[in-house]
Design a protein around this motif. Sequence first.
Motif, short mmCIF file in Angstrom:
data_model
loop_
_atom_site.label_atom_id
_atom_site.label_comp_id
_atom_site.label_asym_id
_atom_site.label_seq_id
_atom_site.Cartn_x
_atom_site.Cartn_y
_atom_site.Cartn_z
N LYS A 111 39.03 46.39 48.67
CA LYS A 111 39.47 45.04 48.37
C LYS A 111 39.75 44.25 49.66
CE LYS A 111 42.40 42.64 45.13
NZ LYS A 111 43.35 42.79 44.05
N ILE B 113 33.31 41.76 40.50
CA ILE B 113 34.52 41.28 41.18
C ILE B 113 34.21 39.99 41.94
CG2 ILE B 113 36.09 41.76 43.12
CD1 ILE B 113 36.03 44.75 42.16
N LYS C 158 39.21 35.79 40.81
CA LYS C 158 40.51 36.44 40.92
C LYS C 158 41.26 36.56 39.61
CE LYS C 158 40.97 35.15 45.71
NZ LYS C 158 41.76 34.56 46.76
N TRP D 189 36.78 47.46 36.64
CA TRP D 189 36.77 48.89 36.98
C TRP D 189 35.50 49.53 36.43
CZ3 TRP D 189 40.01 50.96 40.28
CH2 TRP D 189 41.26 50.36 40.47
N LYS E 39 43.74 39.23 34.32
CA LYS E 39 44.91 39.64 35.09
C LYS E 39 46.16 39.28 34.35
CE LYS E 39 43.75 40.12 39.86
NZ LYS E 39 43.87 39.63 41.21
N TYR F 291 40.23 38.06 36.99
CA TYR F 291 39.74 39.23 36.26
C TYR F 291 39.92 40.50 37.08
CZ TYR F 291 37.52 35.64 33.44
OH TYR F 291 37.29 34.54 32.63
N ILE F 292 40.13 41.60 36.37
CA ILE F 292 40.18 42.94 36.97
C ILE F 292 38.96 43.70 36.47
CG2 ILE F 292 41.44 45.14 36.99
CD1 ILE F 292 44.01 43.46 36.67
#
Length: 155
Positions: free
Chosen positions: A6, A77, A82, A87, A155, A84-85
């Motif tokens: 990050k 990403i 920003k 994985w 988020k 949203y997260i």
Amino acid sequence: MGAFLKRLSSKSGGFRFFVIFYPPFLFSGIKVEKVSKDFRYIKVRLKLRWYNRNYVGTQFGGSLFSMTDPFYMIMLIKNLGKDYIVWDKKSCIKFIKPGTTDVFAEFRIDDEIIENIKREVDKNGKGEFPFTVEIKDKSGQLIALVEKIEYVRKK
């Protein structure tokens, strides 16, 4: 490693530094050949070398799998922003034929994919999104398919 990624990816040139010196890539012959400025296209190459061959002399399956690992997550990403997260949730590889040369994988996302993800996540708060990556040899023959599921939430 997540905080390291990050921090680097937020700086100019950080992504390139990350993929050059990321140990699973550095020590396995994986090289990012092209990244579009908008992070919607990435091309990766896995060179066939003595140190990444398996017992029978073809591309090691773990290296084939590694060459597809972080890219859709990073692309999302960068493109979702920003709020949203993202994985990696799941990955599965299907070997089609032995890799006897250098191999390549291309990752693409477009406006429609980004808008569909935002729409579903904005509506439901989260979602899981499938992507398929083809790994091909120099002549364009399919070597393996990697199915990935990316988890995205607000988020």
